[in-house]
Design an enzyme around this catalytic site. Structure first.
Site, PDB file in Angstrom:
ATOM      1  N   ASP A 114       0.822  -1.221   0.000  1.00 43.79           N
ATOM      2  CA  ASP A 114       0.000   0.000   0.000  1.00 43.79           C
ATOM      3  C   ASP A 114       0.856   1.270   0.000  1.00 43.79           C
ATOM      4  O   ASP A 114       0.337   2.370   0.181  1.00 43.79           O
ATOM      5  CB  ASP A 114      -1.030  -0.010   1.145  1.00 43.79           C
ATOM      6  CG  ASP A 114      -0.409  -0.061   2.517  1.00 43.79           C
ATOM      7  OD1 ASP A 114       0.826   0.062   2.619  1.00 43.79           O
ATOM      8  OD2 ASP A 114      -1.150  -0.224   3.511  1.00 43.79           O
ATOM      9  N   ASN A 148       0.137   7.032   5.422  1.00 47.52           N
ATOM     10  CA  ASN A 148       1.387   6.547   4.839  1.00 47.52           C
ATOM     11  C   ASN A 148       1.677   7.263   3.523  1.00 47.52           C
ATOM     12  O   ASN A 148       0.772   7.823   2.932  1.00 47.52           O
ATOM     13  CB  ASN A 148       1.266   5.033   4.595  1.00 47.52           C
ATOM     14  CG  ASN A 148       1.457   4.281   5.898  1.00 47.52           C
ATOM     15  OD1 ASN A 148       2.345   4.601   6.679  1.00 47.52           O
ATOM     16  ND2 ASN A 148       0.616   3.281   6.148  1.00 47.52           N
ATOM     17  N   CYS A 170       2.676   5.765  14.063  1.00 48.97           N
ATOM     18  CA  CYS A 170       2.327   4.433  13.589  1.00 48.97           C
ATOM     19  C   CYS A 170       1.937   3.587  14.793  1.00 48.97           C
ATOM     20  O   CYS A 170       2.601   3.654  15.828  1.00 48.97           O
ATOM     21  CB  CYS A 170       3.515   3.792  12.867  1.00 48.97           C
ATOM     22  SG  CYS A 170       3.090   2.180  12.176  1.00 48.97           S
ATOM     23  N   HIS A 171       0.862   2.815  14.634  1.00 51.26           N
ATOM     24  CA  HIS A 171       0.462   1.979  15.777  1.00 51.26           C
ATOM     25  C   HIS A 171       1.161   0.619  15.767  1.00 51.26           C
ATOM     26  O   HIS A 171       0.858  -0.237  16.592  1.00 51.26           O
ATOM     27  CB  HIS A 171      -1.064   1.824  15.855  1.00 51.26           C
ATOM     28  CG  HIS A 171      -1.725   1.421  14.573  1.00 51.26           C
ATOM     29  ND1 HIS A 171      -2.980   1.846  14.213  1.00 51.26           N
ATOM     30  CD2 HIS A 171      -1.294   0.649  13.553  1.00 51.26           C
ATOM     31  CE1 HIS A 171      -3.295   1.320  13.034  1.00 51.26           C
ATOM     32  NE2 HIS A 171      -2.298   0.602  12.613  1.00 51.26           N
ATOM     33  N   HIS A 199       7.763   0.503  10.052  1.00 49.16           N
ATOM     34  CA  HIS A 199       7.470  -0.823   9.506  1.00 49.16           C
ATOM     35  C   HIS A 199       8.713  -1.723   9.462  1.00 49.16           C
ATOM     36  O   HIS A 199       8.750  -2.692   8.699  1.00 49.16           O
ATOM     37  CB  HIS A 199       6.847  -0.745   8.089  1.00 49.16           C
ATOM     38  CG  HIS A 199       5.495  -0.098   8.088  1.00 49.16           C
ATOM     39  ND1 HIS A 199       4.894   0.368   6.938  1.00 49.16           N
ATOM     40  CD2 HIS A 199       4.624   0.161   9.089  1.00 49.16           C
ATOM     41  CE1 HIS A 199       3.719   0.884   7.235  1.00 49.16           C
ATOM     42  NE2 HIS A 199       3.528   0.779   8.525  1.00 49.16           N
ATOM     43  N   ASP A 256       4.389  -4.326  11.881  1.00 48.76           N
ATOM     44  CA  ASP A 256       4.349  -4.604  10.442  1.00 48.76           C
ATOM     45  C   ASP A 256       5.715  -4.985   9.865  1.00 48.76           C
ATOM     46  O   ASP A 256       5.853  -5.069   8.644  1.00 48.76           O
ATOM     47  CB  ASP A 256       3.814  -3.371   9.704  1.00 48.76           C
ATOM     48  CG  ASP A 256       2.343  -3.130  10.006  1.00 48.76           C
ATOM     49  OD1 ASP A 256       1.605  -4.114  10.123  1.00 48.76           O
ATOM     50  OD2 ASP A 256       1.944  -1.956  10.132  1.00 48.76           O
TER      51      ASP A 256
HETATM   52  P1  NAD Z   1      -9.550   5.611   3.702  1.00 40.76           P
HETATM   53  O1  NAD Z   1      -9.580   5.709   2.213  1.00 40.76           O
HETATM   54  O2  NAD Z   1     -10.579   4.772   4.377  1.00 40.76           O
HETATM   55  O3  NAD Z   1      -9.722   7.075   4.331  1.00 40.76           O
HETATM   56  C1  NAD Z   1      -9.021   8.161   3.866  1.00 40.76           C
HETATM   57  C2  NAD Z   1      -9.896   9.397   3.924  1.00 40.76           C
HETATM   58  O4  NAD Z   1      -9.141  10.441   3.293  1.00 40.76           O
HETATM   59  C3  NAD Z   1     -11.226   9.276   3.147  1.00 40.76           C
HETATM   60  O5  NAD Z   1     -12.295   9.672   3.974  1.00 40.76           O
HETATM   61  C4  NAD Z   1     -11.047  10.230   1.970  1.00 40.76           C
HETATM   62  O6  NAD Z   1     -12.244  10.839   1.542  1.00 40.76           O
HETATM   63  C5  NAD Z   1     -10.072  11.235   2.546  1.00 40.76           C
HETATM   64  N1  NAD Z   1      -9.329  12.008   1.546  1.00 40.76           N
HETATM   65  C6  NAD Z   1      -8.810  11.590   0.368  1.00 40.76           C
HETATM   66  N2  NAD Z   1      -8.196  12.613  -0.260  1.00 40.76           N
HETATM   67  C7  NAD Z   1      -8.320  13.695   0.547  1.00 40.76           C
HETATM   68  C8  NAD Z   1      -7.891  15.056   0.454  1.00 40.76           C
HETATM   69  N3  NAD Z   1      -7.233  15.501  -0.622  1.00 40.76           N
HETATM   70  N4  NAD Z   1      -8.171  15.881   1.482  1.00 40.76           N
HETATM   71  C9  NAD Z   1      -8.869  15.440   2.564  1.00 40.76           C
HETATM   72  N5  NAD Z   1      -9.313  14.168   2.694  1.00 40.76           N
HETATM   73  C10 NAD Z   1      -9.037  13.310   1.702  1.00 40.76           C
HETATM   74  O7  NAD Z   1      -8.083   5.198   4.121  1.00 40.76           O
HETATM   75  P2  NAD Z   1      -7.595   4.431   5.435  1.00 40.76           P
HETATM   76  O8  NAD Z   1      -7.653   2.971   5.208  1.00 40.76           O
HETATM   77  O9  NAD Z   1      -8.294   4.977   6.619  1.00 40.76           O
HETATM   78  O10 NAD Z   1      -6.061   4.844   5.480  1.00 40.76           O
HETATM   79  C11 NAD Z   1      -5.662   6.204   5.667  1.00 40.76           C
HETATM   80  C12 NAD Z   1      -4.164   6.302   5.683  1.00 40.76           C
HETATM   81  O11 NAD Z   1      -3.647   5.774   6.911  1.00 40.76           O
HETATM   82  C13 NAD Z   1      -3.474   5.471   4.597  1.00 40.76           C
HETATM   83  O12 NAD Z   1      -2.373   6.187   4.103  1.00 40.76           O
HETATM   84  C14 NAD Z   1      -3.003   4.242   5.321  1.00 40.76           C
HETATM   85  O13 NAD Z   1      -1.915   3.616   4.684  1.00 40.76           O
HETATM   86  C15 NAD Z   1      -2.588   4.856   6.628  1.00 40.76           C
HETATM   87  N6  NAD Z   1      -2.426   3.949   7.762  1.00 40.76           N
HETATM   88  C16 NAD Z   1      -1.561   4.368   8.721  1.00 40.76           C
HETATM   89  C17 NAD Z   1      -1.374   3.582   9.843  1.00 40.76           C
HETATM   90  C18 NAD Z   1      -0.480   4.102  10.942  1.00 40.76           C
HETATM   91  O14 NAD Z   1      -0.390   3.487  12.008  1.00 40.76           O
HETATM   92  N7  NAD Z   1       0.174   5.245  10.750  1.00 40.76           N
HETATM   93  C19 NAD Z   1      -2.043   2.369   9.980  1.00 40.76           C
HETATM   94  C20 NAD Z   1      -2.934   1.978   8.990  1.00 40.76           C
HETATM   95  C21 NAD Z   1      -3.119   2.792   7.881  1.00 40.76           C
END
Ligand code: NAD
Length: 448
Positions: A114, A148, A170-171, A199, A256
């Site tokens: 991803d 990410n 990151c969790h 990760h 991860d």
């Molecule tokens: P998702 O698609 O369910 O949610 C993302 C949201 O962003 C949606 O509501 C979408 O409408 C919104 N969005 C898209 N473009 C936008 C913009 N230009 N401005 C404002 N909002 C916008 O995605 P998800 O599964 O919730 O994942 C979100 C991010 O978190 C991903 O990058 C994923 O890889 C990351 N992630 C991080 C961790 C961590 O621990 N840091 C863990 C899991 C996932």
């Protein structure tokens, strides 16, 4: 009073956890939470769910919703970015193409993952444009990178904007609690150090009730792991692959690090179906479940948000998520000092052997004065070598391509993938991916 702006507030992964954690943190009472998303339905659902949750939990919050990012950022003290440009569909569209070109999951960071290069392009562009808004409108705000690629995003933005107040979250390090649960250890009595790169973090210090806990882990591996492997469903924390990495490298992979969430490093456990089966790690199934769970979470939030007759607290019981974001905000806004695992540049040589201008995931001391990284005991040398080869080198190549906008530099990135066999394979993959809808800006960036 504190203002928190949440960009991408409709996130499948974070929306509910953030709402719950905010409503369960009484010291943030009176704060303004500005929900921002470009998807009006998801935005409204997150907002109305939070409004009802706060009311039921008896906490007063000023809640706002907007599709105007700059309005959300104005006067903010914290801007949290959880947005995913193109959504989950963009993952699968690219993966389908890559599979046709003989790419497979396993050790592939920038193709079958991803954090694919076509996903990261949109993510890095959005991350940077949000930071530019912050620096212009609310320059004192903390920028919290949750979306990410945390590794590439922290590295790129912290280098380019050294004065920005920025940290990545990151969790993954919570994976230590899965290990503790399998070993039968009470979580409140474990202490640990899990340094590394996002990760790619490894358990190097592990104590239980003050005593070295590695012997407990070793005994479990010796006496109980085979039995566990027979029945574990999602084995990734304690499966044969994690144990194999522990035996090879002398530190235990957490979160991860070896599982599909981090790209299912390394590729040799995924050489073919039989090898994958031996190590009980199936990234195809893992990602299918991840995407299904995400869709299911969005659906449940929508269902409860639309049904005003239901008690939100009953549907989503009040339990802290263990996500580090709200504890971070509380530590700074309310000056409640605590140690939190964060993603920052390695400027203080926090993980010796990783370049000083590259991101590391380390414990940080956080209070109203800000964030101070804590130097760790570091990682075994072979792990550093692999980190440099499989993480640092490919992210550096990715960032170089992103900055030059050179198609040939993008080819160099794809040539690094373990499943690339020929240059024409890499070029065909890139050409076909750049034709995907929504990637027009990326296509012109790379001067197609
Ligand atoms: P998702 O698609 O369910 O949610 C993302 C949201 O962003 C949606 O509501 C979408 O409408 C919104 N969005 C898209 N473009 C936008 C913009 N230009 N401005 C404002 N909002 C916008 O995605 P998800 O599964 O919730 O994942 C979100 C991010 O978190 C991903 O990058 C994923 O890889 C990351 N992630 C991080 C961790 C961590 O621990 N840091 C863990 C899991 C996932």
């Amino acid at each position: 009073m504190t203002k928190i702006s949440i960009i991408g507030a409709g996130s499948a992964v974070f929306s509910l956890n953030l709402i719950r954690d905010i409503c369960l943190t009484s010291s943030l009472e009176g704060s303004t939470i500005s929900f921002m998303d470009i998807d009006e339905d998801r935005l409204h659902n997150a907002y109305s769910l939070c409004r009802r949750y706060a009311k039921e939990a008896g906490i007063h919050l000023n809640l706002e919703q907007t599709v105007d990012r700059r309005e959300s950022i104005r006067d903010a003290d914290f801007v949290l970015n959880a947005a995913l440009v193109g959504g989950h569909d963009r993952f699968t569209q690219g993966w389908e193409i890559a599979k046709k070109h003989n790419y497979r999951f396993g050790g592939s960071l920038h193709v079958m993952h991803d954090e694919g290069f076509w996903i990261n392009y949109g993510q890095l562009s959005l991350m940077e444009s949000i930071l530019k808004d912050i620096l212009e409108i609310s320059p004192n705000a903390w920028y919290m990178l949750v979306a990410n690629p945390v590794m590439a995003g922290v590295t790129y933005l912290s280098r380019k904007y050294p004065h920005a107040k920025l940290a990545g979250f990151c969790h993954g390090s919570n994976g230590i609690y899965n290990v503790a649960a399998v070993l039968g250890l009470e979580p409140e009595h474990i202490t640990y150090e899990v340094p590394g790169i996002n990760h790619f973090i490894w358990l190097t210090e592990f104590r239980y009730k003050g005593k070295d806990a590695f012997p407990i882990l070793d005994k479990w591996i010796e006496e109980q792991s085979e039995e566990y492997f027979k029945t574990c469903k999602n084995c990734d924390s304690m499966g044969p692959k994690a144990i194999d990495l522990y035996k090879k490298f002398g530190a235990y992979p957490i979160g991860d690090t070896g599982n599909p969430g981090g790209g299912a490093w390394p590729f040799w456990h995924h050489a073919d179906g039989a090898t994958q089966e031996k190590y009980k790690d199936d990234p195809d199934a893992w990602f299918a479940a991840y995407l299904r769970n995400g869709a299911e979470k969005v659906r449940r939030i929508q269902e409860v948000a639309e049904d005003e007759s239901r008690l939100v607290l009953e549907s989503f019981p009040p339990k802290h998520s263990r996500e580090p974001m709200i504890p971070f905000i509380e530590a700074i806004a309310c000056d409640i000092p605590r140690v939190i695992i964060l993603n920052v540049l390695n400027e203080g040589n926090f993980v010796p052997g990783i370049p000083l201008d590259f991101q590391v995931e380390i414990p940080c001391y956080v209070n109203a004065a800000g964030v101070a990284g804590i130097r760790t005991k570091g990682l075994p040398k072979p792990i550093i070598e692999y980190a440099l080869r499989d993480r640092v080198a490919s992210v550096e190549t990715e960032l170089a391509a992103y900055e030059t906008g050179s198609y040939d530099d993008l080819v160099k990135l794809v040539l690094m993938d373990p499943w690339t066999r020929t240059e024409s394979q890499a070029r065909s993959l890139i050409d076909e991916i750049l034709l995907l809808p929504g990637l027009e800006a990326m296509k012109s960036h790379y001067q197609q």
